[in-house]
Design an enzyme around this catalytic site. Structure first.
Site, PDB file in Angstrom:
ATOM      1  N   HIS A 135      -9.508   4.854  -1.838  1.00 51.71           N
ATOM      2  CA  HIS A 135      -8.743   4.899  -0.587  1.00 51.71           C
ATOM      3  C   HIS A 135      -9.549   5.674   0.445  1.00 51.71           C
ATOM      4  CE1 HIS A 135      -4.477   3.707  -1.789  1.00 51.71           C
ATOM      5  NE2 HIS A 135      -5.218   3.472  -2.845  1.00 51.71           N
ATOM      6  N   ASP A 163       2.959   4.994  -5.547  1.00 55.81           N
ATOM      7  CA  ASP A 163       2.241   6.254  -5.338  1.00 55.81           C
ATOM      8  C   ASP A 163       3.166   7.431  -5.646  1.00 55.81           C
ATOM      9  OD1 ASP A 163       0.917   8.478  -4.504  1.00 55.81           O
ATOM     10  OD2 ASP A 163       0.716   7.872  -2.403  1.00 55.81           O
ATOM     11  N   ASP A 198       0.850  -1.196   0.000  1.00 50.47           N
ATOM     12  CA  ASP A 198       0.000   0.000   0.000  1.00 50.47           C
ATOM     13  C   ASP A 198       0.889   1.250   0.000  1.00 50.47           C
ATOM     14  OD1 ASP A 198      -2.366   1.492   0.236  1.00 50.47           O
ATOM     15  OD2 ASP A 198      -2.344   1.405   2.435  1.00 50.47           O
TER      16      ASP A 198
HETATM   17 ZN   LIG Z   1      -4.408   5.240   0.716  1.00 53.98          ZN
END
Ligand SMILES: [Zn+2]
Length: 292
Positions: free
Chosen positions: A210, A104, A82
Site C-alpha cells: 500500500h 482491514d 480497498d
Molecule cells: Zn492502503
C-alpha cells in the site's frame, strides 16, 4: 469482459514475478482512464473503491459504472474493496458482485483482527471472492501529501504475527507495513527490504504494497521480486487529475464551463500515469494468457 476473479491472476503474477496494479476510483473519468490504460497495455488490473468512494458515489452506482466500463474492455479487470473496515461493508460488496475485498482489522489487537478477517474469509469463500487482510499499521492517509520521517519500527508487520494471521484466517493475500506510507510522501519513505524479505519468508500468500505513490521505481521493482503481487496507487492519480484540470483552466478559460472539456485532459493524464505504473509493475502484455 465480465469482472475478473483474481485467483488465476495472482497465482501467475506471484509465480512469474510481476504485480497487479490496484488503482482507486470514485467516478466515471478515473474509471475510464484506468481501464483504457490496461486495454492499451494488454494488462490485467484491479479497480478499487474505498469506503469513502462508496459513500461519495453510492455502492450500486459505482459498481454498475465500473462493471459497465470493464464489460467493454478486452482485458481482465478485478473489482476490489480497498480498506473495508467492517464485516458489514465487506459483506455488502460481496453481495454487490465485487470479486475481491480487503478487510482491514489492522487497528485491532491481533486476535480480534484474526477473528474479523476469518469471518470475512468464510463469507467470501462461499462465493469465490478473494480476501486481502492486513497486519501491521500503514501510516498516513490516502490521497494526502505528507512529509517527515519514516515509519516507526513498532508499526511494521511482524513476521511471526503475519504467519499466525495467515494460518488462522486462511486469507488469500496480505497487506504489509514495510515502510511505505499512504499518500504521496515527501521525506524518508523507503521500503524496509529486510522486513519485507522476512515477511515473505514467513508466509506463503502474495503480499500487497500500500502507499505505492511517490516511491522510487527501482524500489517498487525490487519489492515485486520479493513476493509483492499487488501494488496500490491512489494519490498519484489524484495528482495527475488535479494538475491537468488546473492547467486546462489556466490555458482555456473559454471552455472551462463545459465539464467534458474540463475533464478530458484530466482523464487523459490519469490514463498516462496508470500506463506508467502498469509498465513498471511488469503487467503489460499479461492479459492474453489469463483465463480471466
Ligand atoms: Zn492502503
Amino acid at each position: 469482459m465480465p469482472l475478473a476473479k483474481p485467483q488465476d491472476l495472482f497465482e501467475r503474477a506471484f509465480r512469474e514475478g510481476w504485480a497487479l496494479g490496484a488503482f482507486n476510483t470514485s467516478n466515471l473519468e478515473v474509471t475510464q482512464a484506468i481501464v483504457r490504460a490496461h486495454v492499451e497495455a494488454r494488462a490485467p488490473g484491479i479497480v478499487q473503491t474505498s469506503e469513502g468512494a462508496i459513500r461519495y458515489a453510492g455502492l450500486t452506482t459505482l459498481r454498475d459504472l465500473i462493471r459497465d466500463v470493464a464489460d467493454e474492455a478486452s482485458v481482465p479487470i478485478v473489482l476490489h474493496l480497498d480498506h473495508g473496515k467492517s464485516f458489514d461493508v465487506a459483506s455488502h460488496c460481496i453481495e454487490a458482485g465485487y470479486t475481491s475485498v480487503m478487510i482491514d482489522g489492522s487497528a485491532l489487537p491481533l486476535a480480534e483482527n484474526i477473528a474479523l478477517t476469518r469471518r470475512v474469509v468464510e463469507r467470501a469463500r462461499a462465493v469465490g471472492v478473494w480476501v486481502e487482510g492486513e497486519v501491521g499499521a500503514i501510516p498516513g492517509k490516502e490521497g494526502l501529501r505528507g512529509s517527515g520521517v519514516g515509519v516507526a519500527d513498532s508499526l511494521l508487520t511482524d513476521p511471526d504475527d503475519a504467519a499466525r494471521f495467515v494460518r488462522e484466517t486462511g486469507v488469500d493475500a496480505l497487506a504489509v507495513s514495510v515502510g511505505t506510507i499512504h499518500g504521496a510522501f515527501r521525506g524518508t519513505e523507503r521500503i524496509r527490504f529486510e522486513r519485507l524479505e522476512a515477511v515473505h519468508r514467513a508466509v506463503s500468500v502474495p503480499l500487497v504494497l500500500h502507499g505505492g505513490s511517490g516511491l522510487p521505481a527501482e524500489e517498487i521493482r525490487r519489492a515485486v521480486g520479493l513476493g509483492v503481487a499487488k501494488v496500490n496507487i491512489d494519490t498519484e492519480l489524484r495528482e495527475a487529475f488535479h494538475d491537468a484540470l488546473t492547467a486546462h483552466r489556466e490555458d482555456e478559460p473559454d471552455h472551462a464551463v463545459d465539464p467534458r472539456a474540463m475533464l478530458t485532459p484530466a482523464r487523459d493524464a490519469v490514463q498516462r500515469t496508470v500506463a506508467e505504473k502498469v509498465s513498471l509493475l511488469g503487467a503489460a502484455g499479461k492479459a492474453e494468457s489469463s483465463t480471466g
